[in-house]
Design a protein around this motif. Structure first.
Motif, PDB file in Angstrom:
ATOM      1  N   UNK A  22      -6.847  92.665  81.138  1.00 56.84           N
ATOM      2  CA  UNK A  22      -6.930  94.081  80.760  1.00 56.84           C
ATOM      3  C   UNK A  22      -6.381  94.182  79.346  1.00 56.84           C
ATOM      4  N   UNK A  23      -7.226  94.674  78.413  1.00 61.89           N
ATOM      5  CA  UNK A  23      -6.834  94.721  76.998  1.00 61.89           C
ATOM      6  C   UNK A  23      -6.963  96.134  76.442  1.00 61.89           C
ATOM      7  N   UNK A  24      -5.965  96.482  75.623  1.00 61.59           N
ATOM      8  CA  UNK A  24      -6.023  97.697  74.816  1.00 61.59           C
ATOM      9  C   UNK A  24      -5.671  97.249  73.398  1.00 61.59           C
ATOM     10  N   UNK A  25      -6.660  96.760  72.637  1.00 62.40           N
ATOM     11  CA  UNK A  25      -6.369  96.174  71.322  1.00 62.40           C
ATOM     12  C   UNK A  25      -5.631  97.104  70.364  1.00 62.40           C
ATOM     13  N   UNK A  26      -5.965  98.402  70.343  1.00 61.25           N
ATOM     14  CA  UNK A  26      -5.313  99.324  69.412  1.00 61.25           C
ATOM     15  C   UNK A  26      -3.819  99.461  69.677  1.00 61.25           C
ATOM     16  N   UNK A  27      -3.386  99.167  70.896  1.00 59.57           N
ATOM     17  CA  UNK A  27      -1.964  99.236  71.251  1.00 59.57           C
ATOM     18  C   UNK A  27      -1.361  97.839  71.365  1.00 59.57           C
ATOM     19  N   UNK A  28      -2.119  96.817  70.974  1.00 61.76           N
ATOM     20  CA  UNK A  28      -1.678  95.421  71.041  1.00 61.76           C
ATOM     21  C   UNK A  28      -1.232  95.044  72.463  1.00 61.76           C
ATOM     22  N   UNK A  29      -2.047  95.445  73.453  1.00 62.03           N
ATOM     23  CA  UNK A  29      -1.735  95.174  74.858  1.00 62.03           C
ATOM     24  C   UNK A  29      -2.767  94.214  75.413  1.00 62.03           C
ATOM     25  N   UNK A  30      -2.288  93.175  76.055  1.00 62.57           N
ATOM     26  CA  UNK A  30      -3.132  92.268  76.822  1.00 62.57           C
ATOM     27  C   UNK A  30      -2.363  91.859  78.065  1.00 62.57           C
ATOM     28  N   UNK A  31      -2.930  92.174  79.221  1.00 66.37           N
ATOM     29  CA  UNK A  31      -2.302  91.853  80.502  1.00 66.37           C
ATOM     30  C   UNK A  31      -3.257  90.961  81.281  1.00 66.37           C
ATOM     31  N   UNK A  32      -2.730  89.892  81.849  1.00 67.90           N
ATOM     32  CA  UNK A  32      -3.547  88.931  82.578  1.00 67.90           C
ATOM     33  C   UNK A  32      -3.052  88.813  84.010  1.00 67.90           C
ATOM     34  N   UNK A  33      -3.962  88.946  84.951  1.00 70.01           N
ATOM     35  CA  UNK A  33      -3.632  88.824  86.365  1.00 70.01           C
ATOM     36  C   UNK A  33      -3.132  90.133  86.953  1.00 70.01           C
ATOM     37  N   UNK A  34      -3.306  90.266  88.264  1.00 68.80           N
ATOM     38  CA  UNK A  34      -2.955  91.519  88.933  1.00 68.80           C
ATOM     39  C   UNK A  34      -1.502  91.921  88.766  1.00 68.80           C
ATOM     40  N   UNK A  35      -0.577  90.979  88.893  1.00 68.25           N
ATOM     41  CA  UNK A  35       0.842  91.324  88.802  1.00 68.25           C
ATOM     42  C   UNK A  35       1.199  91.871  87.427  1.00 68.25           C
ATOM     43  N   UNK A  36       0.703  91.212  86.393  1.00 62.79           N
ATOM     44  CA  UNK A  36       0.989  91.668  85.022  1.00 62.79           C
ATOM     45  C   UNK A  36       0.312  93.007  84.746  1.00 62.79           C
TER      46      UNK A  36
END
Length: 159
Positions: A42-56
């Motif tokens: 799950x990525x939100x590039x404008x907020x510099x967010x990248x989450x990988x896997x359900x827990x994260x």
């Protein structure tokens, strides 16, 4: 598109996208995370967010939500390209809300999605958020008492 399986797949993917907004607005982080595959990103590039896997994804979403006084997100239908047990697509988003620091946000965006059919139905394997319009003008309205706090879900007679 006379193939009933393709029609059902499109309906299920559209329901998945709607479920995403519902889980986010209802602060149901477990349900939110369950909409993704175990290896999803799950990525939100404008907020510099990248989450990988359900827990994260679950933990990151709960952390982000804690910054909001209120948040409203609507999902609008977009494109879906089916390819067997995988698919890709776009969903169009309108959001508004007020952060706990008092600042307001109103934006239009879209999600670039990848999906996979699983034994539990269609899930996101990747969701990338692209902002197209962003406005931080103060919102004139105010949050109202949540309907869910005063009304049980349809069919729930426990209250």
């Amino acid at each position: 598109m006379n193939d009933l399986r393709a029609i059902a797949d499109r309906i299920e993917i559209e329901a998945l996208r709607g479920e995403f907004s519902d889980a986010a607005m209802m602060s149901d982080y477990d349900r939110f995370a369950s909409l993704f595959t175990d290896d999803a990103v799950y990525r939100i590039p404008d907020a510099d967010i990248e989450q990988t896997g359900r827990e994260e994804i679950r933990a990151g979403t709960e952390r982000l939500a804690s910054e909001w006084e209120y948040f409203v997100q609507t999902t609008h239908p977009g494109a879906i390209q089916l390819d067997g047990d995988t698919a890709s697509g776009r969903a169009y988003i309108c959001e508004l809300g007020r952060l706990r620091d008092g600042s307001s946000v109103f934006n239009y965006a879209l999600f670039h999605d990848r999906y996979r059919r699983t034994p539990d139905g269609w899930k996101f394997t990747e969701r990338v958020y692209e902002v197209r319009y962003f406005d931080t003008s103060p919102l004139a309205g105010s949050p109202q008492v949540a309907w869910a706090a005063t009304h049980p879900p349809a069919g729930d007679e426990s209250s």
